[in-house]
Write an enzyme that holds these catalytic residues in place. Sequence first.
Site, PDB file in Angstrom:
ATOM      1  N   GLU A   1      41.493  34.375  40.958  1.00 57.71           N
ATOM      2  CA  GLU A   1      42.030  33.068  41.061  1.00 57.71           C
ATOM      3  C   GLU A   1      42.087  32.226  39.738  1.00 57.71           C
ATOM      4  O   GLU A   1      41.422  32.815  38.723  1.00 57.71           O
ATOM      5  CB  GLU A   1      40.739  32.321  41.916  1.00 57.71           C
ATOM      6  CG  GLU A   1      40.628  32.887  43.383  1.00 57.71           C
ATOM      7  CD  GLU A   1      39.494  32.291  44.016  1.00 57.71           C
ATOM      8  OE1 GLU A   1      39.347  32.117  45.177  1.00 57.71           O
ATOM      9  OE2 GLU A   1      38.368  31.889  43.289  1.00 57.71           O
TER      10      GLU A   1
ATOM     11  N   GLY B   1      27.738  31.984  49.244  1.00 62.27           N
ATOM     12  CA  GLY B   1      28.399  33.374  49.582  1.00 62.27           C
ATOM     13  C   GLY B   1      29.916  33.102  50.327  1.00 62.27           C
ATOM     14  O   GLY B   1      30.668  33.899  49.954  1.00 62.27           O
TER      15      GLY B   1
ATOM     16  N   ASP C   1      33.140  31.626  50.308  1.00 62.36           N
ATOM     17  CA  ASP C   1      34.160  31.209  48.842  1.00 62.36           C
ATOM     18  C   ASP C   1      35.409  31.560  48.927  1.00 62.36           C
ATOM     19  O   ASP C   1      36.116  31.264  48.013  1.00 62.36           O
ATOM     20  CB  ASP C   1      33.258  31.465  47.785  1.00 62.36           C
ATOM     21  CG  ASP C   1      33.072  32.843  47.452  1.00 62.36           C
ATOM     22  OD1 ASP C   1      33.627  33.712  48.089  1.00 62.36           O
ATOM     23  OD2 ASP C   1      32.651  33.192  46.530  1.00 62.36           O
TER      24      ASP C   1
END
Length: 355
Positions: A56, A229, A231
């Site tokens: 990302e 967690g 995400d």
Amino acid sequence: MIDYIGVSDILRLVNRVGTGAFIERLANEIEHDYRRWSEFEKSARLASHSAVGVIELMPTSDGRLYSFKYVNGHPKNTAAGLLTVTAFGVLADVETGYPLLLSELTVTTALRTAAMSALAARYLARPDARAMALIGNGAQSEFQAIGFYRMAGIRELRLFDTDAKATAKLEQNLRSIPELGDLRIVRAASSAAACKGADIVTTVTADKRNAVILTPPMIVPGMHLNAVGGDCPGKTELHPDLLRMPNLDVFVEYEPQSRMEGEIQQMDADYPVTEFADLVRGTAHGRTNTTQITVFDSVGFALEDYSALRFLHGLLNEERGFARQIDLVPELDNPKDLYGGTLGQGARSRMRRTG
């Protein structure tokens, strides 16, 4: 020459400040920037997904400084001796476009995630919260424990991980930290057992799937849930029925991104949430009573990395004698002569003489 922070540099900076103090100072910088929410460009992060993970880019700018973070998430990496998450980032001057800082963000992301979690808890958890369940005892867990001890008054940690070695690692690391001397550590046999007696529940598991870590029977009135967690699309930790419980409110960083990547990706598009910036700026309420259940649906947002990079650059400026620099951008006598100043005969001659 551009300021540079490598892994050895961030370790020196954090050790100089102290891990708990560093997390708290970083949380204060994040809070300051959330108060300036309207000044920032906002967009969901640009994600490239594969069958094994995600890479990302997370950009933002307030019109004066620009930042981006490159970050990956590959849960299977640990089986090959590699980190699940790695990251680096850049802070740049908008006026010239020149980078000011190139920094590692692997360690820093762990620190800023803990800072954001503890900061949200200051607004959302009950003031008398003292016990926290910490479910998922991997790479992020120590940072969360330190942040909540320092900033939210947690004095009991109830640990669970499907990997008993991860829990043993976490307990050993926490017991080696002098400032956590009065922290009570309890190993639980299951997620449900960890939640019993907890005021705050932090979930920070790594599997890239729609997991069910918490279900409604585990939750009692007054709890604050710090869901870290989940995400990315297809990766969650909370059963959707939990999010439908009465007297429960969900808080997010940036709603458009959280709708795609957070726990609320499981819910309808009109499912009500409140952005954290509205809490900081006083335009929305957080916890309003002791029986309310609050959920911080944390996915990480670019503003927090901007804050971290700005904070790191400020720390470097406090101790210029220790700062390192790299030649990331050419320095030219004539800025219109890139070739002559870099690959031309004169430049090559100068390089030979100075090399």
